[in-house]
Design a protein around this motif. Structure first.
Motif, mmCIF file in Angstrom:
data_model
loop_
_atom_site.group_PDB
_atom_site.id
_atom_site.type_symbol
_atom_site.label_atom_id
_atom_site.label_comp_id
_atom_site.label_asym_id
_atom_site.label_seq_id
_atom_site.Cartn_x
_atom_site.Cartn_y
_atom_site.Cartn_z
ATOM 1 N N ILE A 49 -64.965 60.794 -75.967
ATOM 2 C CA ILE A 49 -65.858 59.797 -75.376
ATOM 3 C C ILE A 49 -65.438 59.463 -73.953
ATOM 4 O O ILE A 49 -66.285 59.237 -73.081
ATOM 5 N N GLU A 50 -64.125 59.446 -73.696
ATOM 6 C CA GLU A 50 -63.648 59.207 -72.331
ATOM 7 C C GLU A 50 -64.125 60.316 -71.400
ATOM 8 O O GLU A 50 -64.496 60.062 -70.251
ATOM 9 N N ARG A 51 -64.110 61.554 -71.901
ATOM 10 C CA ARG A 51 -64.582 62.667 -71.075
ATOM 11 C C ARG A 51 -66.093 62.627 -70.891
ATOM 12 O O ARG A 51 -66.607 62.962 -69.818
ATOM 13 N N ASP A 52 -66.808 62.242 -71.954
ATOM 14 C CA ASP A 52 -68.271 62.231 -71.899
ATOM 15 C C ASP A 52 -68.809 61.095 -72.761
ATOM 16 O O ASP A 52 -68.929 61.239 -73.979
ATOM 17 N N PRO A 53 -69.149 59.963 -72.154
ATOM 18 C CA PRO A 53 -69.670 58.825 -72.930
ATOM 19 C C PRO A 53 -70.981 59.138 -73.655
ATOM 20 O O PRO A 53 -71.373 58.381 -74.549
ATOM 21 N N ARG A 54 -71.629 60.252 -73.304
ATOM 22 C CA ARG A 54 -72.895 60.623 -73.936
ATOM 23 C C ARG A 54 -72.690 61.531 -75.149
ATOM 24 O O ARG A 54 -73.669 62.000 -75.730
ATOM 25 N N ASP A 55 -71.442 61.768 -75.523
ATOM 26 C CA ASP A 55 -71.164 62.617 -76.688
ATOM 27 C C ASP A 55 -71.460 61.815 -77.955
ATOM 28 O O ASP A 55 -70.587 61.174 -78.536
ATOM 29 N N VAL A 56 -72.715 61.865 -78.387
ATOM 30 C CA VAL A 56 -73.167 61.024 -79.493
ATOM 31 C C VAL A 56 -72.497 61.413 -80.808
ATOM 32 O O VAL A 56 -72.289 60.567 -81.685
ATOM 33 N N VAL A 57 -72.126 62.672 -80.961
ATOM 34 C CA VAL A 57 -71.443 63.103 -82.183
ATOM 35 C C VAL A 57 -70.076 62.430 -82.281
ATOM 36 O O VAL A 57 -69.684 61.915 -83.335
ATOM 37 N N ALA A 58 -69.339 62.431 -81.170
ATOM 38 C CA ALA A 58 -68.023 61.792 -81.169
ATOM 39 C C ALA A 58 -68.151 60.287 -81.415
ATOM 40 O O ALA A 58 -67.361 59.700 -82.159
#
Length: 361
Positions: free
Chosen positions: A274-283
């Motif tokens: 999530i830190e790398r990509d806040p849009r990673d809805v799976v994470a």
């Protein structure tokens, strides 16, 4: 809890750009059909009702003058109806092309679908002008109205059809159909068949990290933990770079921790994603579930609500909303009002094809 769908493609992920026609026939979308770039833009934004309106206007104002243009617009109409869950209407649209009893083995095996049949219009063009999306929808729709066996028959027939053609575009289409079949069997817990189909996909692209990950997901489902670890190790062994790849690896590691019920370590992996990509809805979704399993229901709800507020276009996912509503039901006695508020917000911001029934209000 799976990371993603176990197959490389399914009807829900169908885009029209490749299945519409070969790029070698037309130099651009604007050349393929009138106002097509606008239709593609509306489809990309999930505005399927607007797509239907454009198709209806084009048909009534005689905007479409060539045979292939009518087929392109029909493909948009049928896909829009499918996305809006109007499956019976979508079937009628597809069936209008060719009665099934005319060519029972292949209802689209008719000369009127060939460029060759209109030399005065297409000159040197040869082959079928039928958008591939029409064939995919024809195969998928029966299961949407209660006839899964018919869909499987049509999907396997379509797989044979793609294998009878040559060229990179047909290999991509073969992979799409294989992915749709693998997803179908996986959803119905026919894991052995799904596993076999994913391995066929890997034969086409042995080092694809997404396919290797999905192989691992199916192996986890059948209890083959060693096989899953090996598959995830092969993903890391591809040594690709970039946020998307790093998050794929992180989610794979998190799943291994989940199997061991090590929720703290799983949360740590998801947090890094999530830190790398806040849009990673799976994470985000899976981290929330880990928090819930750790009896931290309050933080789980805050995580999902916060993500919906910050990145609604990415986080507005039926699975995430279902999980959030389930958490509301666990956390609050008066959960009905909260879910109603969520449902009202979704109605304002969601694309046309979002399944609002997932809020269970």
């Amino acid at each position: 809890m799976e990371d993603r769908d176990p197959a490389s493609a399914s009807i829900e992920t169908l885009t029209l750009e490749d299945p519409l026609s070969s790029s070698t026939r037309f130099s651009s979308a604007a050349d393929l059909a009138p106002d097509l770039p606008s239709l593609l833009d509306l489809a990309a934004r999930g505005q399927w009702r607007s797509v239907l309106d454009k198709v209806a206007r084009a048909r009534t104002t005689s905007l479409l003058s060539k045979p292939h243009e009518h087929l392109v617009y029909l493909a948009f109409s049928a896909l829009s109806l499918h996305k809006l869950r109007r499956f019976a209407d979508a079937s009628l649209e597809i069936d209008s092309l060719s009665p099934a009893d005319e060519f029972p083995d292949d209802p689209f095996n008719h000369t009127r679908f060939l460029y060759d049949s209109y030399p005065e219009i297409y000159h040197t063009l040869r082959g079928s002008m039928l958008p591939f999306a029409v064939r995919i929808l024809y195969a998928d729709l029966p299961q949407r109205i209660g006839n899964r066996s018919e869909s499987l028959d049509r999907l396997y027939s379509l797989l044979c059809f793609t294998r009878g053609r040559s060229g990179d575009q047909w290999r991509r289409r073969e992979a799409f159909v294989l992915g749709a079949l693998a997803a179908n069997h996986f959803v119905h817990r026919e894991f052995d068949v799904a596993l076999s189909l994913i391995r066929e996909l890997l034969a086409l692209n042995p080092s694809d990290p997404v396919l290797l990950s999905r192989l691992g997901y199916v192996q986890l489902q059948i209890g083959d933990l060693d096989g899953a670890k090996e598959s995830f190790a092969r993903v890391e062994g591809t040594k690709l770079s970039g946020v998307e790849f790093d998050n794929l690896v992180g989610r794979n590691r998190a799943l291994e921790f989940l199997v061991a019920k090590d929720y703290v370590s799983a949360v740590r992996e998801y947090e890094e994603c999530i830190e790398r990509d806040p849009r990673d809805v799976v994470a985000v979704n899976n981290k929330a579930l880990c928090l819930m399993y750790s009896r931290d229901l309050s933080d789980s709800i805050k995580l999902l609500e916060g993500t919906l507020e910050r990145v609604p276009t990415a986080a507005l996912n039926e699975t995430l909303v279902v999980n959030l509503c389930s958490m509301y039901e666990l956390a609050y006695v008066q959960h009905g009002d909260i879910k109603t508020s969520l449902s009202n917000w979704i109605a304002r911001v969601a694309p046309d094809d979002f399944d609002s029934s997932c809020t269970r209000t």
